[in-house]
Write an enzyme that holds these catalytic residues in place. Structure first.
Site, short mmCIF file in Angstrom:
data_model
loop_
_atom_site.label_atom_id
_atom_site.label_comp_id
_atom_site.label_asym_id
_atom_site.label_seq_id
_atom_site.Cartn_x
_atom_site.Cartn_y
_atom_site.Cartn_z
N TYR A 95 0.80 -1.23 0.00
CA TYR A 95 0.00 0.00 0.00
C TYR A 95 0.83 1.28 0.00
O TYR A 95 0.47 2.26 -0.69
CB TYR A 95 -1.01 -0.02 1.16
CG TYR A 95 -2.22 -0.87 0.83
CD1 TYR A 95 -3.31 -0.32 0.17
CD2 TYR A 95 -2.24 -2.22 1.13
CE1 TYR A 95 -4.41 -1.09 -0.16
CE2 TYR A 95 -3.33 -3.01 0.79
CZ TYR A 95 -4.41 -2.45 0.15
OH TYR A 95 -5.50 -3.23 -0.19
N GLU A 137 -8.69 -6.85 4.62
CA GLU A 137 -7.88 -7.94 4.07
C GLU A 137 -7.17 -8.72 5.17
O GLU A 137 -6.96 -9.93 5.03
CB GLU A 137 -6.90 -7.37 3.04
CG GLU A 137 -7.63 -6.93 1.78
CD GLU A 137 -6.92 -5.87 0.97
OE1 GLU A 137 -5.68 -5.75 1.11
OE2 GLU A 137 -7.60 -5.15 0.21
N PRO A 287 -20.19 -19.86 -11.98
CA PRO A 287 -20.61 -19.69 -10.58
C PRO A 287 -22.09 -19.93 -10.38
O PRO A 287 -22.51 -20.38 -9.30
CB PRO A 287 -20.23 -18.24 -10.28
CG PRO A 287 -20.23 -17.56 -11.60
CD PRO A 287 -19.75 -18.58 -12.58
N PRO A 389 -19.59 -9.59 -12.24
CA PRO A 389 -19.01 -9.36 -13.56
C PRO A 389 -17.61 -9.93 -13.64
O PRO A 389 -16.86 -9.89 -12.66
CB PRO A 389 -18.98 -7.83 -13.67
CG PRO A 389 -18.87 -7.37 -12.25
CD PRO A 389 -19.56 -8.40 -11.40
N PHE A 390 -17.24 -10.48 -14.79
CA PHE A 390 -15.87 -10.97 -14.99
C PHE A 390 -15.00 -9.80 -15.44
O PHE A 390 -15.39 -9.03 -16.31
CB PHE A 390 -15.85 -12.08 -16.02
CG PHE A 390 -16.51 -13.34 -15.55
CD1 PHE A 390 -16.61 -13.63 -14.20
CD2 PHE A 390 -17.00 -14.26 -16.46
CE1 PHE A 390 -17.20 -14.79 -13.75
CE2 PHE A 390 -17.59 -15.44 -16.03
CZ PHE A 390 -17.69 -15.71 -14.66
#
Length: 399
Positions: A95, A137, A287, A389-390
């Site tokens: 970061y 995360e 999926p 969405p891909f």
């Protein structure tokens, strides 16, 4: 919480970001990769060449600027991105590198207009935003099913459609460097998740990482995922073609643990008064197929509407598996649209869907935008339309 002065300055830069956001993120990536070429092993080179990642980042930065005092409203989008970061193994030490080059790009693109007050305000704002990602995360890393990228052996490779291969893999537990002690029976996969494959294609100077959706949440045979061969132009298909052409049964590949928050609404799985609607196109069925399996395993009494669109019958993926699952449902409809035959899935057809319904959509960005816009206009509420969405996470406004 950012200071009042920072909030005021960052808000004032929104019009500038709207005009120059993509230029800033383009310079950002160029400079960052020049100083840190090792990061090219993480970022998708195709998305860089096509400008997708630059646009996605510009959209994210703009949204953060608009909502800096209430970042919680962006939590769904931030969570989606954080899942991608964890899957790619982006760590807290990355970061500061991003922050340095983002501020540098703002200064480079805006020139004298980016005075010290603006740069200082954006430095504080970036620290605030980065802190949210890092904390999210951190929690995801603590919960991941295995650490980093582990070795898996391919046990099955099957053709799911003319351009889609379905892989089944099991952990390699042989004390080699990439092997980990992974017990398939102890893994708790969620239908709708994806795994991330790390490859070293011979046609690239860098490692290449790609996300692929799970075909099934069951681990009885192993971890199952699908890959569509992408041959649209020279920028596409680096990893998909490698997996299709080079990887065979018995080979070893590296995977990070499943990620993603595209999942069935658990509160509705046992409720039979709200129909479940699945809408997918092409490899977007992957999926959705795992969700269909999960729903029927948990409660086959719930009414299901299955809607699928693709080029033609040769490109129709997982047809027999879908038929078998739908046959186990008490009430199920199946609707297929072949583009080559002039069969159109559009808003006029979507009007035939029940309201209310619990709807899950997956496919290309244009397909997603068309379906979601149509569903919202047909009074399907924002909370009832779920999508995956891909490609890079860009904004799909549900309002």
């Amino acid at each position: 919480m950012a200071s009042p002065k920072t909030l005021e300055i960052v808000k004032a830069t929104v019009p500038v970001l709207e005009e120059h956001g993509t230029a800033i993120t383009t310079v950002f990536y160029q400079n960052m990769f020049q100083e840190h070429p090792e990061l090219l092993d993480i970022f998708n080179e195709t998305n860089q060449k096509l400008g997708r990642q630059q646009t996605a980042l510009a959209t994210t930065v703009l949204a953060a600027a608009k909502h800096l005092e209430h970042l919680a409203v962006l939590l769904p989008q931030v969570t989606q991105i954080s899942h991608k970061h964890r899957a790619l193994q982006i760590l807290p030490e990355h970061y500061p590198i991003v922050g340095k080059h983002l501020l540098g790009a703002i200064k480079e693109v805006l020139g004298e207009a980016a005075n010290d007050d603006i740069i200082d305000a954006w430095a504080e704002a970036y620290d605030e935003i980065a802190g949210v990602f890092i904390q999210l995360e951190k929690n995801m890393y603590e919960q991941e099913m295995w650490q980093g990228f582990a070795a898996f052996k391919v046990t099955q490779k099957q053709e799911a459609a003319t351009d889609i291969a379905a892989f089944t893999v099991i952990p390699v537990n042989d004390n080699s460097d990439a092997s980990q002690d992974i017990d398939l029976s102890q893994l708790n996969l969620t239908a709708g998740q994806y795994i991330t494959v790390k490859t070293d294609p011979k046609d690239s100077d860098h490692l290449a990482l790609r996300h692929y959706s799970l075909c099934s949440a069951s681990t009885e045979k192993g971890i199952q995922f699908a890959v569509r061969r992408d041959n649209r132009n020279e920028h596409h298909g680096l990893v998909s073609n490698y997996l299709h052409d080079e990887i065979e049964v018995g080979d070893t590949i590296l995977l990070s643990a499943p990620a993603g928050d595209f999942a069935l609404n658990q509160d509705l799985i046992q409720q039979n008064d709200i129909p479940l609607v699945f809408i997918s196109a092409g490899v977007g069925v992957t999926p959705i197929l795992s969700m269909l399996e999960a729903q029927i395993t948990a409660n086959p009494l719930r009414p299901i509407v299955w809607v699928y669109a693709c080029q033609n019958q040769e490109h129709h993926a997982f047809d027999s598996q879908v038929d078998k699952l739908l046959a186990s449902a008490t009430t199920a409809e199946k609707h297929v649209f072949y583009f080559d035959s002039g069969q159109i899935l559009d808003e006029s057809w979507l009007a035939s869907l029940p309201v209310p319904a619990d709807i899950y959509v997956c496919g290309s960005m244009p397909f997603m935008e068309s379906m979601i816009d149509g569903l919202v206009r047909l009074d399907h509420g924002v909370d009832s339309v779920h999508y995956e969405p891909f490609g890079p996470k860009m904004s799909l406004a549900l309002s």
